[in-house]
Design a protein around this motif. Structure first.
Motif, short mmCIF file in Angstrom:
data_model
loop_
_atom_site.label_atom_id
_atom_site.label_comp_id
_atom_site.label_asym_id
_atom_site.label_seq_id
_atom_site.Cartn_x
_atom_site.Cartn_y
_atom_site.Cartn_z
N TYR A 1 8.08 5.17 -0.05
CA TYR A 1 6.68 5.57 0.07
C TYR A 1 5.72 4.39 0.15
O TYR A 1 4.50 4.58 0.07
N ASP A 2 6.26 3.18 0.28
CA ASP A 2 5.42 1.98 0.39
C ASP A 2 4.45 1.83 -0.78
O ASP A 2 3.30 1.41 -0.61
N GLU A 3 4.90 2.21 -1.98
CA GLU A 3 4.04 2.03 -3.16
C GLU A 3 3.80 0.54 -3.39
O GLU A 3 4.74 -0.27 -3.33
N PRO A 4 2.56 0.12 -3.64
CA PRO A 4 2.27 -1.30 -3.86
C PRO A 4 3.07 -1.86 -5.05
O PRO A 4 3.27 -1.18 -6.05
N MET A 5 3.53 -3.10 -4.92
CA MET A 5 4.30 -3.75 -5.98
C MET A 5 3.68 -5.10 -6.31
O MET A 5 4.21 -6.16 -5.95
N PRO A 6 2.53 -5.11 -6.99
CA PRO A 6 1.89 -6.39 -7.36
C PRO A 6 2.70 -7.12 -8.42
O PRO A 6 3.65 -6.58 -9.00
N LEU A 7 2.29 -8.35 -8.71
CA LEU A 7 2.99 -9.16 -9.70
C LEU A 7 3.02 -8.51 -11.08
O LEU A 7 3.96 -8.69 -11.85
N SER A 8 1.97 -7.74 -11.39
CA SER A 8 1.94 -7.09 -12.71
C SER A 8 3.12 -6.15 -12.89
O SER A 8 3.72 -6.08 -13.97
N LYS A 9 3.49 -5.43 -11.81
CA LYS A 9 4.64 -4.53 -11.91
C LYS A 9 5.95 -5.31 -11.99
O LYS A 9 6.88 -4.91 -12.70
N VAL A 10 6.03 -6.41 -11.26
CA VAL A 10 7.23 -7.25 -11.33
C VAL A 10 7.44 -7.78 -12.75
O VAL A 10 8.54 -7.71 -13.31
#
Length: 294
Positions: free
Chosen positions: A258-267
């Motif tokens: 679904y192309d959900e955003p993966m910013p550094l905070s999630k990483v």
């Protein structure tokens, strides 16, 4: 056949992968089915799948134990119907998965209140790390109490209750009948809510039925059989922390599909959750390996 704690842990890891796929199956299915009706059909079909293999065992169980299993199923039914209602209002599977995974952190605390079993010191050390990871994974570290988030939180609380009672009864009842009865009760709760609150569509496309079948067989029957088996041969706190892997797999699938955003905070959030799990598992292994002095 008795499993070692290591094998039980591996089974629970596989369970988290299947559970994360269930988020995708469900999101697709409720595009053409009402949420509560979907849960009802999904879990009734799942119970039928398991029932084919354990109906003789169910008939041999005492009514007292069937009632106990049914009560556990009510907690599961409440949790899953809150969960699917939240999904129907949410466009972010990752955030929902991370909020629901709070149930794994609530489980030892609820167990402390219910059964007077305080969590280990290792758990208390690893829990703040997991909480920090979940905070980073929820909309970059800050989220308001929107309607879908409140429903996800309510689902987490009911799941914590279910996890504790499921661990209790899985110690003395066969795995398949226990899971089957719980799935059946969950389905009944869903169908009851659907008949009271929803209108079923006049036509449903074949692809929607396909997602429903996948949800019922893989993400329901197989998942809850494996989860109950894993819980039977490990501690509640250890199982709870392993289940924290579910939102990590869910966000990976959501990013891919679904192309959900993966910013550094999630990483960083995923990293903190993994760190908390490793700390707890190493601490538990060290504690078991220490000699006992009289």
């Amino acid at each position: 056949m008795k499993l070692s704690r290591q094998n039980a842990g591996a089974i629970l890891v596989v369970t988290t992968m299947i559970a994360s796929a269930g988020w995708i199956f469900s999101k697709q299915a409720i595009q053409g089915l009402p949420p509560f009706g979907f849960i009802g059909l999904r879990f009734l079909l799942g119970a039928m799948c398991l029932g084919c293999f354990c109906y003789r065992q169910i008939l041999a169980i005492e009514w007292r134990d069937i009632l106990s299993c049914s009560l556990v199923g009510v907690f599961l039914g409440a949790a899953l119907n809150c969960w699917v209602y939240a999904i129907s209002m949410s466009n972010d599977l990752g955030e929902g998965a991370f909020i629901v995974s709070l149930s794994m952190l609530l489980t030892p605390l609820v167990g402390w209140g219910l059964f007077k079993r305080p969590p280990s010191l290792t758990f208390w050390f690893s829990m703040p790390i997991a909480v920090a990871g979940l905070a980073l994974l929820s909309s970059g570290g800050s989220w308001g109490a929107s309607s879908n988030q409140l429903w996800f939180i309510l689902a987490a609380l009911f799941l914590a209750l279910h996890f504790n009672f499921n661990s209790l009864f899985s110690q003395r009842l066969p795995v398949l009948p226990l899971a089957c009865i719980q799935l059946f009760i969950t389905g009944v709760v869903g169908i009851g809510l659907s008949l009271s609150l929803e209108t079923f569509p006049s036509t449903v496309t074949p692809d929607i039925w396909g997602w429903l079948i996948l949800s019922a067989t893989v993400a329901t029957a197989l998942r809850y059989f494996l989860q109950t088996t894993g819980q039977k041969y490990t501690t509640t706190a250890k199982a709870a922390l392993i289940m924290l892997l579910e939102p990590v797999w869910t966000v990976v699938l959501s990013v891919i599909l679904y192309d959900e955003p993966m910013p550094l905070s999630k990483v960083f959030g995923c990293g903190l959750i993994m760190m908390s799990l490793i700390i707890y598992l190493i601490g538990s292994h060290t504690r078991r390996s220490q000699p006992v002095h009289n």
